[in-house]
Design a protein around this motif. Structure first.
Motif, PDB file in Angstrom:
ATOM      1  N   ASN A  48     -17.722 -10.487  35.905  1.00 24.80           N
ATOM      2  CA  ASN A  48     -18.755 -11.166  35.195  1.00 24.80           C
ATOM      3  C   ASN A  48     -20.233 -10.910  35.680  1.00 24.80           C
ATOM      4  O   ASN A  48     -20.972 -11.064  35.304  1.00 24.80           O
ATOM      5  CB  ASN A  48     -18.410 -12.682  35.667  1.00 24.80           C
ATOM      6  CG  ASN A  48     -17.343 -13.232  34.787  1.00 24.80           C
ATOM      7  OD1 ASN A  48     -16.774 -12.475  33.783  1.00 24.80           O
ATOM      8  ND2 ASN A  48     -16.502 -14.331  35.101  1.00 24.80           N
ATOM      9  N   ALA A  49     -20.172 -10.370  37.152  1.00 23.30           N
ATOM     10  CA  ALA A  49     -21.447 -10.024  37.740  1.00 23.30           C
ATOM     11  C   ALA A  49     -22.025  -8.479  37.636  1.00 23.30           C
ATOM     12  O   ALA A  49     -22.983  -8.174  37.872  1.00 23.30           O
ATOM     13  CB  ALA A  49     -21.557 -10.210  39.233  1.00 23.30           C
ATOM     14  N   GLY A  50     -21.118  -8.015  36.779  1.00 20.64           N
ATOM     15  CA  GLY A  50     -21.488  -6.796  36.336  1.00 20.64           C
ATOM     16  C   GLY A  50     -20.898  -5.562  37.183  1.00 20.64           C
ATOM     17  O   GLY A  50     -21.447  -4.290  37.142  1.00 20.64           O
ATOM     18  N   VAL A  51     -20.291  -5.782  38.161  1.00 21.42           N
ATOM     19  CA  VAL A  51     -19.651  -4.866  39.083  1.00 21.42           C
ATOM     20  C   VAL A  51     -18.872  -3.770  38.339  1.00 21.42           C
ATOM     21  O   VAL A  51     -17.930  -4.355  37.483  1.00 21.42           O
ATOM     22  CB  VAL A  51     -18.860  -5.580  40.266  1.00 21.42           C
ATOM     23  CG1 VAL A  51     -18.206  -4.496  41.047  1.00 21.42           C
ATOM     24  CG2 VAL A  51     -19.795  -6.553  41.183  1.00 21.42           C
ATOM     25  N   GLU A  52     -18.935  -2.418  38.447  1.00 21.60           N
ATOM     26  CA  GLU A  52     -18.340  -1.573  37.501  1.00 21.60           C
ATOM     27  C   GLU A  52     -16.755  -1.214  38.322  1.00 21.60           C
ATOM     28  O   GLU A  52     -15.927  -1.025  37.576  1.00 21.60           O
ATOM     29  CB  GLU A  52     -19.165  -0.349  37.666  1.00 21.60           C
ATOM     30  CG  GLU A  52     -20.256  -0.384  36.957  1.00 21.60           C
ATOM     31  CD  GLU A  52     -21.678  -0.349  37.555  1.00 21.60           C
ATOM     32  OE1 GLU A  52     -22.743   0.041  37.167  1.00 21.60           O
ATOM     33  OE2 GLU A  52     -21.572  -1.191  38.756  1.00 21.60           O
ATOM     34  N   VAL A  53     -16.729  -1.227  39.664  1.00 20.82           N
ATOM     35  CA  VAL A  53     -15.400  -1.122  40.185  1.00 20.82           C
ATOM     36  C   VAL A  53     -15.123  -2.124  41.235  1.00 20.82           C
ATOM     37  O   VAL A  53     -15.780  -2.431  42.057  1.00 20.82           O
ATOM     38  CB  VAL A  53     -15.273   0.255  40.913  1.00 20.82           C
ATOM     39  CG1 VAL A  53     -13.853   0.558  41.570  1.00 20.82           C
ATOM     40  CG2 VAL A  53     -15.496   1.405  39.942  1.00 20.82           C
ATOM     41  N   VAL A  54     -13.673  -2.631  41.144  1.00 21.95           N
ATOM     42  CA  VAL A  54     -13.300  -3.531  41.977  1.00 21.95           C
ATOM     43  C   VAL A  54     -11.904  -2.580  42.599  1.00 21.95           C
ATOM     44  O   VAL A  54     -10.926  -2.485  41.911  1.00 21.95           O
ATOM     45  CB  VAL A  54     -12.816  -4.784  41.519  1.00 21.95           C
ATOM     46  CG1 VAL A  54     -12.169  -5.636  42.517  1.00 21.95           C
ATOM     47  CG2 VAL A  54     -14.040  -5.430  40.958  1.00 21.95           C
ATOM     48  N   VAL A  55     -12.020  -2.741  44.001  1.00 21.09           N
ATOM     49  CA  VAL A  55     -10.981  -1.886  44.672  1.00 21.09           C
ATOM     50  C   VAL A  55      -9.962  -3.070  45.537  1.00 21.09           C
ATOM     51  O   VAL A  55     -10.421  -3.765  46.118  1.00 21.09           O
ATOM     52  CB  VAL A  55     -11.648  -1.028  45.807  1.00 21.09           C
ATOM     53  CG1 VAL A  55     -10.537  -0.144  46.298  1.00 21.09           C
ATOM     54  CG2 VAL A  55     -12.726  -0.089  45.128  1.00 21.09           C
ATOM     55  N   ALA A  56      -8.813  -2.913  45.146  1.00 25.54           N
ATOM     56  CA  ALA A  56      -7.716  -3.494  45.736  1.00 25.54           C
ATOM     57  C   ALA A  56      -7.244  -2.868  46.809  1.00 25.54           C
ATOM     58  O   ALA A  56      -6.645  -1.786  46.940  1.00 25.54           O
ATOM     59  CB  ALA A  56      -6.585  -3.852  44.742  1.00 25.54           C
ATOM     60  N   VAL A  57      -7.503  -3.528  48.216  1.00 26.99           N
ATOM     61  CA  VAL A  57      -6.882  -2.863  49.530  1.00 26.99           C
ATOM     62  C   VAL A  57      -5.832  -3.729  50.002  1.00 26.99           C
ATOM     63  O   VAL A  57      -5.993  -4.919  50.630  1.00 26.99           O
ATOM     64  CB  VAL A  57      -8.167  -3.158  50.384  1.00 26.99           C
ATOM     65  CG1 VAL A  57      -7.530  -2.457  51.676  1.00 26.99           C
ATOM     66  CG2 VAL A  57      -9.439  -2.449  49.614  1.00 26.99           C
ATOM     67  N   GLY A  58      -4.425  -3.405  49.606  1.00 27.19           N
ATOM     68  CA  GLY A  58      -3.382  -4.294  49.915  1.00 27.19           C
ATOM     69  C   GLY A  58      -2.208  -3.603  49.293  1.00 27.19           C
ATOM     70  O   GLY A  58      -2.220  -2.417  48.829  1.00 27.19           O
ATOM     71  N   GLY A  59      -1.025  -4.401  48.928  1.00 19.37           N
ATOM     72  CA  GLY A  59       0.213  -3.970  48.618  1.00 19.37           C
ATOM     73  C   GLY A  59       0.260  -4.370  47.012  1.00 19.37           C
ATOM     74  O   GLY A  59      -0.747  -4.775  46.560  1.00 19.37           O
ATOM     75  N   ASP A  60       1.426  -4.348  46.547  1.00 21.14           N
ATOM     76  CA  ASP A  60       1.585  -4.592  45.175  1.00 21.14           C
ATOM     77  C   ASP A  60       1.119  -5.982  44.844  1.00 21.14           C
ATOM     78  O   ASP A  60       0.519  -6.349  43.942  1.00 21.14           O
ATOM     79  CB  ASP A  60       2.921  -4.192  44.723  1.00 21.14           C
ATOM     80  CG  ASP A  60       3.375  -3.026  44.748  1.00 21.14           C
ATOM     81  OD1 ASP A  60       2.741  -2.098  44.695  1.00 21.14           O
ATOM     82  OD2 ASP A  60       4.548  -2.929  45.294  1.00 21.14           O
ATOM     83  N   GLY A  61       1.440  -7.171  45.671  1.00 26.59           N
ATOM     84  CA  GLY A  61       0.859  -8.472  45.497  1.00 26.59           C
ATOM     85  C   GLY A  61      -0.507  -8.362  45.247  1.00 26.59           C
ATOM     86  O   GLY A  61      -1.105  -8.970  44.314  1.00 26.59           O
ATOM     87  N   THR A  62      -1.467  -7.756  46.059  1.00 24.18           N
ATOM     88  CA  THR A  62      -2.695  -7.714  46.133  1.00 24.18           C
ATOM     89  C   THR A  62      -3.305  -7.087  45.063  1.00 24.18           C
ATOM     90  O   THR A  62      -4.196  -7.514  44.086  1.00 24.18           O
ATOM     91  CB  THR A  62      -3.401  -7.109  47.366  1.00 24.18           C
ATOM     92  OG1 THR A  62      -2.857  -7.870  48.480  1.00 24.18           O
ATOM     93  CG2 THR A  62      -4.802  -7.125  47.255  1.00 24.18           C
ATOM     94  N   VAL A  63      -2.482  -5.946  44.528  1.00 25.13           N
ATOM     95  CA  VAL A  63      -3.140  -5.259  43.355  1.00 25.13           C
ATOM     96  C   VAL A  63      -2.630  -5.867  42.081  1.00 25.13           C
ATOM     97  O   VAL A  63      -3.652  -6.134  41.404  1.00 25.13           O
ATOM     98  CB  VAL A  63      -2.176  -3.869  43.146  1.00 25.13           C
ATOM     99  CG1 VAL A  63      -2.221  -3.182  42.020  1.00 25.13           C
ATOM    100  CG2 VAL A  63      -2.553  -2.922  44.599  1.00 25.13           C
ATOM    101  N   ALA A  94     -13.347  -1.261  36.298  1.00 23.29           N
ATOM    102  CA  ALA A  94     -12.385  -0.733  36.447  1.00 23.29           C
ATOM    103  C   ALA A  94     -11.653  -1.159  37.791  1.00 23.29           C
ATOM    104  O   ALA A  94     -12.284  -1.518  39.026  1.00 23.29           O
ATOM    105  CB  ALA A  94     -12.649   0.532  36.463  1.00 23.29           C
ATOM    106  N   LEU A  95     -10.332  -0.953  37.915  1.00 19.73           N
ATOM    107  CA  LEU A  95      -9.466  -1.137  39.274  1.00 19.73           C
ATOM    108  C   LEU A  95      -9.285   0.013  39.907  1.00 19.73           C
ATOM    109  O   LEU A  95      -8.921   1.280  39.353  1.00 19.73           O
ATOM    110  CB  LEU A  95      -8.112  -1.813  38.972  1.00 19.73           C
ATOM    111  CG  LEU A  95      -7.109  -1.768  40.064  1.00 19.73           C
ATOM    112  CD1 LEU A  95      -7.673  -2.977  40.956  1.00 19.73           C
ATOM    113  CD2 LEU A  95      -5.709  -1.923  39.447  1.00 19.73           C
ATOM    114  N   ALA A  96      -9.542  -0.053  41.275  1.00 19.32           N
ATOM    115  CA  ALA A  96      -9.128   1.083  42.141  1.00 19.32           C
ATOM    116  C   ALA A  96      -8.328   0.781  43.267  1.00 19.32           C
ATOM    117  O   ALA A  96      -8.439  -0.674  43.271  1.00 19.32           O
ATOM    118  CB  ALA A  96     -10.405   1.849  42.825  1.00 19.32           C
ATOM    119  N   ILE A  97      -7.511   1.664  43.757  1.00 21.73           N
ATOM    120  CA  ILE A  97      -6.572   1.035  44.729  1.00 21.73           C
ATOM    121  C   ILE A  97      -6.513   1.790  46.075  1.00 21.73           C
ATOM    122  O   ILE A  97      -6.600   2.931  46.180  1.00 21.73           O
ATOM    123  CB  ILE A  97      -5.114   1.111  44.242  1.00 21.73           C
ATOM    124  CG1 ILE A  97      -4.943   0.404  42.948  1.00 21.73           C
ATOM    125  CG2 ILE A  97      -4.140   0.587  45.202  1.00 21.73           C
ATOM    126  CD1 ILE A  97      -3.624   0.693  42.032  1.00 21.73           C
TER     127      ILE A  97
END
Length: 294
Positions: free
Chosen positions: A58-73, A86-89
């Motif tokens: 909502n704030a216009g961030v272009e990429v959010v990175v999940a740092v963790g395992g499958d539950g976090t992703v 977009a999601l990055a892992i």
């Protein structure tokens, strides 16, 4: 100087096996700081990551990175569904199913190099009883194992296989009524897995022919199980041969799958045990999530 891409790293501090890798230091060292403007945030409780991800989108961030395992992703991806973010892992779990399917390197440095490339594609997601999944969901024995695995201090593929061999005799198949591709099916069900991606994680392939961008749900049905079948299925999963195994049946569908049971059955979402239900509605959400890939 060109505008830098805004990135939010969402870090689960309790995810995965114990590791000496200092994620913050690796980000500082290997992220391309000329291309990215970034911030680090940490999850504080289960279910926190979707809120953090949605806030970023909502704030216009272009990429959010999940740092963790499958539950976090799963949690981060839920917050980004049907947005332009977009999601990055950065894989830091024990299974890392979606990262493996997308061929994201299993080490933090390699995953950061993927992020630096900013190569974005769009993938499907699934939904079971309104809960999004990105690799697999399932009812029956695999959900039971997920519930047992969640309370086990040891992680990894070896522990998972050991639990399967130990518990296979303790779980009983149940009768179900299913609607797949408009056809009614009354059958015993030991496992019914719904796959968007090819594997559970740890390179254990439940649906080796699954395509994460085809808009189709791959359904794997195992009617009954014994120790011999369990060994056969485990071997076939690890060698990508399960689609050819006599112990499993496969269906592909673009339509909603409905499953009804007389007794409550356990179900899981991306390997996390969700509880029990008597009715399951499973559908695909084609091309609903933007992700960074090699």
């Amino acid at each position: 100087m060109s505008k830098r891409t805004k990135v939010r790293f969402i870090i689960n501090p309790t995810s995965g096996p114990k590791s000496r890798v200092d994620v913050t230091a690796r980000i500082q060292q290997h992220l391309n700081h000329q291309k990215f403007e970034y911030e680090l945030v940490y999850t504080e409780y289960a279910g926190h990551a979707p809120k953090l991800a949605r806030e970023a989108a909502n704030a216009g961030v272009e990429v959010v990175v999940a740092v963790g395992g499958d539950g976090t992703v799963n949690e981060v991806a839920r917050g980004l569904l049907n947005t332009d973010t977009a999601l990055a892992i950065l894989p830091k779990g024990s299974g890392n199913g979606l990262a493996r399917h997308l061929k994201v390197p299993m080490n933090i440095d390699g995953a950061l190099r993927v992020l630096n490339q900013e190569n974005i594609t769009t993938i499907d997601s699934g939904e079971i009883n309104g809960l999004p999944f990105f690799t697999t969901a399932g009812i029956g024995f695999d959900a039971y194992i997920s519930s047992v695995f969640a309370g086990n201090q040891k992680r990894g593929l070896q522990t998972y296989v050991e639990l399967v061999m130990k518990e296979v005799r303790n779980y009983t198949h149940l009768p179900v009524k299913a609607s797949i591709n408009g056809n009614s099916l009354e059958t015993d069900c030991y496992v019914m897995a719904f796959a968007n991606a090819a594997q559970y994680g740890n390179n254990a392939y439940i649906a080796p022919l699954a395509d994460i961008r085809d808009g189709l749900l791959d359904v794997c049905l195992v009617r009954r199980m014994d120790l011999v079948k369990a060994l056969d299925i485990s071997y076939c999963m690890l060698t990508k041969q399960l689609a050819n195994a006599s112990s499993a049946e496969y269906f592909k569908t673009a339509e909603q799958v409905t499953v009804e049971t007389e007794e409550e059955m356990m179900f899981h979402v991306d390997g996390d045990y969700m509880g029990k239900a008597r009715k399951f509605e499973v559908r695909m959400r084609p091309l609903s999530l933007r992700v960074l890939v090699p």
